[in-house]
Motif scaffolding. Structure first.
Motif, short mmCIF file in Angstrom:
data_model
loop_
_atom_site.label_atom_id
_atom_site.label_comp_id
_atom_site.label_asym_id
_atom_site.label_seq_id
_atom_site.Cartn_x
_atom_site.Cartn_y
_atom_site.Cartn_z
N ALA A 1 41.40 -7.55 67.91
CA ALA A 1 41.89 -7.98 69.23
C ALA A 1 43.19 -7.26 69.64
CB ALA A 1 42.05 -9.49 69.28
N SER B 1 39.11 3.77 75.40
CA SER B 1 39.87 2.77 74.65
C SER B 1 38.93 2.02 73.71
CB SER B 1 40.52 1.78 75.62
OG SER B 1 39.49 0.98 76.22
N PHE C 1 38.51 -1.14 73.73
CA PHE C 1 37.78 -2.08 74.59
C PHE C 1 36.54 -1.42 75.19
CE2 PHE C 1 36.49 -4.24 78.37
CZ PHE C 1 36.76 -5.59 78.16
N ASP C 2 36.74 -0.23 75.76
CA ASP C 2 35.63 0.45 76.42
C ASP C 2 34.56 0.90 75.42
OD1 ASP C 2 36.72 0.03 78.89
OD2 ASP C 2 37.75 1.96 78.96
N ARG D 1 33.72 -8.69 79.50
CA ARG D 1 35.06 -9.00 79.01
C ARG D 1 35.01 -10.13 77.99
NH1 ARG D 1 40.08 -7.93 79.37
NH2 ARG D 1 39.56 -6.16 80.70
N VAL E 1 33.31 -8.91 74.65
CA VAL E 1 34.14 -7.94 73.92
C VAL E 1 35.32 -8.66 73.26
CG1 VAL E 1 35.69 -5.95 74.13
CG2 VAL E 1 33.47 -5.94 75.30
N GLU E 2 35.96 -9.57 74.01
CA GLU E 2 37.12 -10.27 73.45
C GLU E 2 36.72 -11.17 72.29
OE1 GLU E 2 39.04 -11.91 76.92
OE2 GLU E 2 40.04 -9.99 77.35
N ALA F 1 35.94 -8.99 69.27
CA ALA F 1 37.17 -8.39 68.76
C ALA F 1 37.92 -9.39 67.87
CB ALA F 1 38.06 -7.93 69.92
N ALA G 1 32.63 -2.19 74.76
CA ALA G 1 31.92 -2.61 75.97
C ALA G 1 30.77 -1.68 76.33
CB ALA G 1 32.90 -2.67 77.15
N LEU H 1 42.66 -3.50 71.32
CA LEU H 1 41.71 -3.22 72.40
C LEU H 1 42.18 -2.12 73.36
CD1 LEU H 1 40.33 -6.79 73.17
CD2 LEU H 1 39.08 -4.85 72.20
#
Ligand code: ADP
Ligand code: MG
Length: 358
Positions: free
Chosen positions: A124, A91, A93-94, A111, A114-115, A118, A97, A127
């Motif tokens: 955002a 993803s 997100f990953d 977390r 990353v947020e 983003a 990360a 993600l």
């Protein structure tokens, strides 16, 4: 975060020098664009700063420390390339990360970081998506996020926008400028595209044949180039060049070329008579009615909407290109008079290409 300093940085491949004695001081937080034609040594310079290539001579300093012999990972720089290399099975997100997890960052911190990043690059809402479902611009922003999340001391970018289509490239220019204003980090950005350099840079570094030609703010380089190469590299349509020679005209200096004679407000002794090239930008060529100036035939028109590009055949080796208001009444085949804005004329040595009469 940190500034970057290069001292006599040189890289030879066999007998040829790809980078030849580049010295440059980039203060912390500056957005510098290194620009020049393909093969002029931009990537090699960036790779030496990153530690991916060892210099033949010279040194690299980051945050005041000499890092010439350090491993790339110990330099803490963020690299952004043209090819994004996002992991397709992860993803967004990953993907972002990933570099944090490799360094065993605690999950809660992963977390949060990353947020936050983003938000900064405006991905955002994406993600949870896979890279394959992203547009080119979104994928580019995710790649940026993955670099930013590591909090590098400075960013090195090698033609990151060159694989995007024209419209998106223009959008991403604005995006990167906004990002720089947010992060306030040092950006060293490499491109062959003069428009990217002009629009994004705090300062431009112009390179040719591995050698720095000129360093300065965009508009200063545009208005006051040090040589024929720099003058011709910036601007669309490019500067007009007219080859000719200097001569004396009743005690004053005159530039003479086929179809054009210009008597300058300078004494004849200002230069010793020799070959020279006149440079004048299209926006400094004026079409006029009545007398004065020179006569030309309009050979081609390119209407762009906001302006029209006019090709004028005046008897010289090439056409003079002028940009005029789109409402100008003009047609191919017209005989028109034209003049140059005298205070905008540039002259170059016909042999060395260096600016003269500055
Ligand atoms: N590993 C290499 N071996 C030999 N020549 C190289 C190597 N890398 C780059 N060059 C040469 O060095 C010059 C500069 O290349 P490069 O830094 O990639 O230019 P740019 O990024 O400005 O297009 C080019 O002439 C290129 O062919
Ligand atoms: Mg390159």
């Amino acid at each position: 975060m940190a500034g970057i300093r290069l001292a006599g940085l040189t890289k030879a491949f066999g007998a040829s020098r790809a980078v030849d004695g580049v010295s440059l001081d980039i203060p912390d937080g500056e957005f510098v664009v290194l620009v020049g034609p393909s093969g002029c040594g931009k990537t090699t310079t960036l790779n030496m700063i990153a530690g991916l290539e060892a210099p033949t001579a010279g040194d690299v300093y980051i945050g005041g420390e000499r890092v010439t012999d350090r491993e790339p990972r110990d330099r803490q720089l963020g690299m952004v390339f043209q090819s994004l290399a996002l992991f397709p099975h992860m993803s967004v997100f990953d993907n972002i990360a990933f570099p944090l997890r490799i360094r065993k960052t605690p999950p809660a911190e992963v977390r949060a970081r990353v947020e936050a990043v983003a938000e900064t690059v405006r991905v955002a809402p994406l993600l949870g998506k896979r890279p394959a479902t992203l547009s080119g611009g979104e994928a580019q922003r995710v790649a940026l996020a993955r670099t930013i999340v590591m909090r590098p001391r400075a960013f090195l970018m090698d033609e990151p926008l060159s694989s995007l289509d024209a419209r998106l490239r223009v959008e991403m220019r604005t995006e990167l400028k906004r990002l720089h204003a947010t992060l306030r980090a040092t950006f060293l950005y490499v491109t062959h595209d003069q428009a990217e350099a002009m629009t994004m840079a705090d300062r431009i570094v112009v390179m040719q044949y591995g050698v720095v030609q000129q360093v300065g703010p965009p508009l200063a380089i545009y208005a006051d180039p040090v040589n024929h190469f720099v003058a011709g590299f910036f601007g669309v349509p490019p500067m007009n060049f007219v080859a000719g020679a200097f001569a004396a005209d009743a005690g004053r200096l005159a530039f003479r070329a086929a179809g054009v004679t210009i008597v300058l407000d300078r004494p004849a002794e200002a230069v010793t008579a020799h070959d020279a090239v006149l440079g004048v930008r299209p926006e400094h060529v004026r079409l006029r009615d009545g007398t004065g100036g020179w006569t030309a035939t309009v050979s081609l028109l390119e209407p762009l909407g906001d302006e029209t590009i006019v090709f004028l055949d005046y008897g010289g080796a090439t056409s003079i290109v002028a940009t005029v208001d789109p409402d100008e009444k003009i047609a191919v085949g017209d005989r028109r008079r034209f003049m140059f804005d005298q205070d905008k004329l540039l002259f170059f040595d016909g042999t060395t290409g260096e600016r003269i009469l500055r």
